[in-house]
Write an enzyme that holds these catalytic residues in place. Structure first.
Site, short mmCIF file in Angstrom:
data_model
loop_
_atom_site.label_atom_id
_atom_site.label_comp_id
_atom_site.label_asym_id
_atom_site.label_seq_id
_atom_site.Cartn_x
_atom_site.Cartn_y
_atom_site.Cartn_z
N ASP A 20 -28.45 86.83 3.09
CA ASP A 20 -27.08 87.28 2.80
C ASP A 20 -26.52 87.99 4.02
O ASP A 20 -27.25 88.39 4.91
CB ASP A 20 -27.08 88.24 1.59
CG ASP A 20 -25.67 88.67 1.22
OD1 ASP A 20 -24.81 87.78 1.05
OD2 ASP A 20 -25.40 89.88 1.13
N SER A 21 -25.19 88.16 3.98
CA SER A 21 -24.54 88.89 5.07
C SER A 21 -24.92 90.37 5.05
O SER A 21 -24.75 91.06 6.05
CB SER A 21 -23.03 88.73 4.95
OG SER A 21 -22.59 89.17 3.68
N CYS A 23 -25.38 84.32 -0.06
CA CYS A 23 -24.00 84.63 0.34
C CYS A 23 -23.08 83.45 0.03
O CYS A 23 -23.30 82.34 0.53
CB CYS A 23 -23.99 84.93 1.83
SG CYS A 23 -22.38 85.33 2.48
N GLU A 64 -18.64 98.33 -2.30
CA GLU A 64 -19.51 99.02 -1.33
C GLU A 64 -19.24 100.52 -1.31
O GLU A 64 -20.11 101.32 -0.96
CB GLU A 64 -19.37 98.38 0.05
CG GLU A 64 -19.91 96.96 0.02
CD GLU A 64 -20.24 96.36 1.36
OE1 GLU A 64 -19.92 96.95 2.40
OE2 GLU A 64 -20.83 95.26 1.36
N CYS A 123 -18.77 85.48 -5.42
CA CYS A 123 -19.06 86.45 -4.36
C CYS A 123 -20.21 87.33 -4.83
O CYS A 123 -20.27 87.70 -6.01
CB CYS A 123 -17.82 87.30 -4.07
SG CYS A 123 -18.12 88.61 -2.86
N HIS A 148 -20.85 90.36 -4.55
CA HIS A 148 -20.56 91.72 -5.02
C HIS A 148 -20.01 91.77 -6.45
O HIS A 148 -20.05 92.81 -7.09
CB HIS A 148 -19.55 92.38 -4.10
CG HIS A 148 -20.09 92.72 -2.74
ND1 HIS A 148 -20.72 91.79 -1.95
CD2 HIS A 148 -20.11 93.88 -2.06
CE1 HIS A 148 -21.09 92.37 -0.82
NE2 HIS A 148 -20.73 93.64 -0.86
N1 DGL Z 1 -21.83 88.04 0.75
C1 DGL Z 1 -20.41 87.74 0.83
C2 DGL Z 1 -20.09 86.63 -0.19
O1 DGL Z 1 -20.78 86.45 -1.17
C3 DGL Z 1 -19.53 88.95 0.58
C4 DGL Z 1 -19.63 90.00 1.67
C5 DGL Z 1 -19.15 89.51 3.02
O2 DGL Z 1 -17.96 89.17 3.17
O3 DGL Z 1 -19.98 89.47 3.93
O4 DGL Z 1 -19.13 85.94 -0.01
#
Ligand code: DGL
Length: 281
Positions: A10-11, A73, A150, A185, A187
């Site tokens: 993930d990012s 991600c 966040e 997403c 989050h």
């Molecule tokens: N992990 C990213 C997603 O699921 C969200 C956070 C980011 O933009 O890095 O799209």
């Protein structure tokens, strides 16, 4: 599936919602989690940049021994899944196809609203995946939601107001009859209580984290990632290995301390074995 090493990419922190779902479905695997915290957010970056970051992360996880890669991600899946697959020598699962399949199983009206980052939505990856299962979709970018989560504002009046504005704009005109909200997403699973309150009453929330966990289980057991609707509920009873975190290792590109602090909220359990890594560009 016992002792298989699954690499989760993930990012940053958000992919821990996917790891949490994986732990519920496949508690006996070994997990390597890579969070590219120094380079997040991915959601506002270009295809070229995200694809390069994602390839580097995939290579790193393979070097560490990952036998299956789960791209948690949504942005990386939307922009770079094919490129990651080409660069990897192990199987790679993204979140979009499993999410689309589960949305299709849940929708009667065949109309679905998808929410995600700016980059995910402008790629139309979800729209294409949903069209392939005969679902008409309306895509809505919700760029303010990631920073709010966040910040820890998951039960906050401001977040509810922001979500209401975005979703009122999506569930209207031709899409007032949409009966699924697809959370595209990492989050957004944390916002489920708020999202339930702001969408029309008959709308089901489909979470791509749960969907990809089930697809990973299917892939490991039967060699295909096609998720059977409803199957997840049964396997959930396997339980989470909460008391034994020794099968979880974390790698991050920014502060270990910050990851420990923020990550606990996403994973719902304490995070211990974290290593800082620098990826060469
Ligand atoms: N992990 C990213 C997603 O699921 C969200 C956070 C980011 O933009 O890095 O799209």
């Amino acid at each position: 599936v016992r002792n298989t090493t699954i690499g989760v990419f993930d990012s940053g922190f958000g992919g821990l919602t996917v790891l949490k779902a994986l732990l519920e479905v496949i508690p006996d695997a070994e997990y390597l989690y890579f969070g590219d915290t120094a380079r997040l957010p991915y959601g506002s970056k270009s295809v070229e940049t995200v694809a390069r970051y994602a390839r580097e992360a995939a290579r790193f996880l393979e070097q560490q021994g990952a036998e299956l890669l789960v791209i948690a991600c949504n942005t990386a899946t939307a922009l770079a899944l094919e490129q990651i697959r080409q660069a990897a020598s192990v199987k790679v699962l993204g979140v979009i196809e499993p999410g689309a399949q589960r949305a299709s199983a849940a929708s009667q009206s065949r109309k679905v609203v998808v929410v995600g980052t700016e980059a995910t939505i402008s790629s139309h990856a979800y729209q294409k995946a949903l069209a392939a299962v005969q679902i008409e979709s309306r895509e809505k970018a919700c760029p303010l939601l990631v920073p709010l989560v966040e910040e820890g504002w998951v039960e906050h009046a401001v977040t509810e107001q922001v979500a209401r504005i975005y979703l009122d704009e999506a569930f209207c005109d031709g899409f007032s009859s949409a009966d699924v909200l697809l959370l595209g997403c990492t989050h957004y699973p944390l916002l489920k209580p708020i999202l339930h309150r702001v969408v029309p009453e008959n709308v089901t929330l489909v979470d791509s984290a749960e969907s990809v966990a089930l697809a990973a289980l299917n892939l490991m057991v039967s060699g295909t990632s096609n998720a059977e609707p409803g199957q997840l509920d049964g396997v959930k009873t396997l339980g989470v290995r909460l008391s034994d975190p020794s099968h979880l290792r974390f790698f991050v590109t920014d502060s270990v301390e910050k990851f420990r602090r923020l990550g606990t909220r996403f994973l719902g359990q304490e995070i211990r074995d974290i290593t800082h890594v620098d990826l060469k560009e």
